[in-house]
Scaffold this motif. Structure first.
Motif, short mmCIF file in Angstrom:
data_model
loop_
_atom_site.label_atom_id
_atom_site.label_comp_id
_atom_site.label_asym_id
_atom_site.label_seq_id
_atom_site.Cartn_x
_atom_site.Cartn_y
_atom_site.Cartn_z
N PRO A 82 3.30 1.72 -11.39
CA PRO A 82 3.09 1.58 -9.95
C PRO A 82 2.82 2.93 -9.30
CG PRO A 82 5.41 1.28 -10.52
CD PRO A 82 4.65 1.33 -11.81
N GLN A 83 2.08 2.90 -8.19
CA GLN A 83 1.69 4.14 -7.50
C GLN A 83 2.06 4.08 -6.03
OE1 GLN A 83 -2.30 5.72 -8.76
NE2 GLN A 83 -2.50 3.72 -9.76
N PRO A 84 3.35 4.08 -5.73
CA PRO A 84 3.77 3.96 -4.34
C PRO A 84 3.54 5.24 -3.54
CG PRO A 84 5.68 4.37 -5.73
CD PRO A 84 4.50 4.20 -6.66
N ARG A 85 3.42 5.07 -2.24
CA ARG A 85 3.29 6.19 -1.31
C ARG A 85 4.27 5.97 -0.16
NH1 ARG A 85 -1.68 9.43 -0.58
NH2 ARG A 85 -3.00 9.20 -2.42
N ALA A 86 4.75 7.08 0.38
CA ALA A 86 5.63 6.97 1.54
C ALA A 86 4.85 6.48 2.75
CB ALA A 86 6.29 8.32 1.83
N VAL A 87 3.66 7.03 2.95
CA VAL A 87 2.82 6.63 4.07
C VAL A 87 1.46 6.21 3.52
CG1 VAL A 87 1.70 7.34 6.20
CG2 VAL A 87 3.99 8.20 5.66
N VAL A 88 1.09 4.96 3.77
CA VAL A 88 -0.22 4.45 3.37
C VAL A 88 -1.14 4.56 4.57
CG1 VAL A 88 -1.50 2.44 2.60
CG2 VAL A 88 0.76 2.91 1.64
N GLU A 89 -2.19 5.36 4.43
CA GLU A 89 -3.11 5.58 5.54
C GLU A 89 -4.44 4.91 5.26
OE1 GLU A 89 -5.21 9.08 8.24
OE2 GLU A 89 -4.14 9.63 6.41
N CYS A 90 -4.82 3.98 6.12
CA CYS A 90 -6.04 3.20 5.93
C CYS A 90 -6.84 3.20 7.22
CB CYS A 90 -5.73 1.77 5.53
SG CYS A 90 -4.62 1.63 4.10
N GLY A 91 -8.01 3.84 7.16
CA GLY A 91 -8.89 3.81 8.31
C GLY A 91 -9.85 2.64 8.23
N SER A 92 -10.78 2.57 9.15
CA SER A 92 -11.78 1.51 9.16
C SER A 92 -12.54 1.52 7.85
CB SER A 92 -12.74 1.72 10.33
OG SER A 92 -13.72 0.72 10.37
N SER A 93 -12.73 0.32 7.28
CA SER A 93 -13.37 0.17 5.97
C SER A 93 -12.66 1.00 4.90
CB SER A 93 -14.86 0.55 6.04
OG SER A 93 -15.54 -0.28 6.95
N SER A 94 -11.34 1.15 5.07
CA SER A 94 -10.50 1.92 4.16
C SER A 94 -11.00 3.36 3.99
CB SER A 94 -10.40 1.22 2.79
OG SER A 94 -9.69 0.01 2.91
#
Length: 396
Positions: A82-94
């Protein structure tokens, strides 16, 4: 005197109703949450899993092919890290994509491993599912950027499916289940529970699917009721029926209410027909996601004993038939999307088709042709996964 008192009570009730409207909008619908939640009960029930498992064990199709596809996928790999992140940041169209793909795919892997556990009774798959869920619940704290609600919907719709199967069918124990529940409550639910009235409808629908799944796992009746209320408002604003009148229904709690605003919201489409969706003239891919969530939510409600299919079945039936007809080769008329549509509905029809055709006996020739031609369904890497295995011709 009695008549006077009755009249006084009526006036007071009217004033209370007007005050309620001023303070918080219309009164909420009657409770939708069950008196007792059914587990596992997010998209798939124990009875559905047992039915599908029996078909796989007997080597019957299409379940055996669907099972083989799932077990041969990278999502079922026992060596997955697994590749967890503390903060997942997703902009428009990822864009940016900081953990977005990893989060969605790890959620699908956790669900895949949970299914693999149930079908094989090999505890290694249950432990792998737990490993993935524990890794994320120990790490993630937030979603950021413009696509945060949508990303939370995609992943949040999938995590509870895995968690329900593991918590309620794996007897090896899951010490981290409480922390996982806290993650769902604190990180995901706030992002999805209030909907997204002015976004394209697939946003609010998958966010609502996530909210209902999370509510089941948490046994949160208030969240469940709110999600159902959002759903019953959004579905009529996503799929048109001629009984709606000349124009589609506007999204609830939005400023989209004039004819020009509604037509613009419907991608410039000004002629409407049964089954047309708000995103049809955008593309069939996003529309398929919306249709999938409509069916998934109804399926969960049915498992929970508060069946929403009767409320939305006509819209779901026509939406499936409308789009599969063009996928099957029907010529696109000039009045529809300027005479050209962007196909690519993907494998999103299995749950709705099974519910409406196989359980309720509704004739759905276009949807049947499309569904059978696209079996076995795999995963779209967002939130749809293995529905031929779990729902094909499943009467449970």
């Amino acid at each position: 005197m009695a008549r006077t008192r009755t009249a006084l009570f009526s006036v007071l009730a009217l004033l209370a109703g007007l005050l309620s409207l001023q303070l918080g909008g219309p009164a909420p619908r009657a409770t939708a949450a069950p008196a007792a939640f059914t587990h596992p009960g997010v998209l798939v029930s124990r009875a559905q899993l047992d039915y599908a498992r029996s078909k796989v064990q007997a080597g019957q199709q299409p379940w055996k092919a669907a099972y083989d596809d799932m077990m041969g996928s990278s999502y079922a790999s026992l060596s997955r890290t697994p590749q967890p992140r503390a903060v997942v940041e997703c902009g428009s169209s990822s864009n940016p994509n900081h953990g977005c793909t990893e989060e969605r795919q790890d959620a699908i892997a956790a669900y895949t491993d949970a299914l693999a556990w149930y079908f094989t009774r090999d505890s290694r798959y249950a432990k792998k599912s737990i490993e993935i869920m524990d890794a994320w619940s120990a790490t993630i704290t937030d979603h950021t950027n413009s696509n945060a609600p949508l990303q939370s919907g995609w992943s949040g719709a999938t995590w509870p499916r895995a968690a329900e199967i593991i918590k309620y069918t794996y007897d090896g124990g899951w010490p981290g289940a409480g922390r996982f529940a806290t993650m769902l409550r604190d990180v995901y639910l706030p992002e999805v529970i209030n909907g997204a009235a002015t976004k394209n409808g697939n946003w609010e629908l998958v966010m609502t699917e996530a909210a209902i799944g999370i509510a089941v796992f948490l046994e949160d009746r208030s969240a469940y009721d709110k999600a159902v209320s959002t759903y019953l408002d959004r579905v009529p604003a996503y799929v048109y029926l001629t009984s709606d009148g000349d124009l589609p229904k506007p999204p609830a709690d939005s400023s989209i209410d004039t004819e020009a605003e509604i037509i613009k919201y419907w991608q410039g489409q000004s002629t409407f027909a049964d089954g047309l969706a708000q995103e049809t003239c955008r593309d069939f891919g996003h529309t398929g996601w919306g249709i999938a969530s409509i069916a998934d939510i109804a399926e969960t409600s049915r498992i929970q004993g508060q069946d929403l299919y009767p409320k939305i079945q006509d819209r779901l039936r026509y939406a499936l038939g409308f789009h599969t007809a063009y996928e099957n080769g029907t010529a696109v008329p000039s009045w529809l999307c300027g005479g050209s549509v962007k196909k690519g509905l993907d494998q999103v029809t299995e749950v709705g088709y099974n519910a409406l055709h196989n359980r309720l006996g509704i004739s759905m020739s276009n949807t049947q042709k499309y569904t059978e031609a696209h079996r076995p369904s795999g995963t779209d890497n967002y939130f749809n996964a293995w529905t031929t295995l779990t729902h094909a011709e499943n009467p449970s």
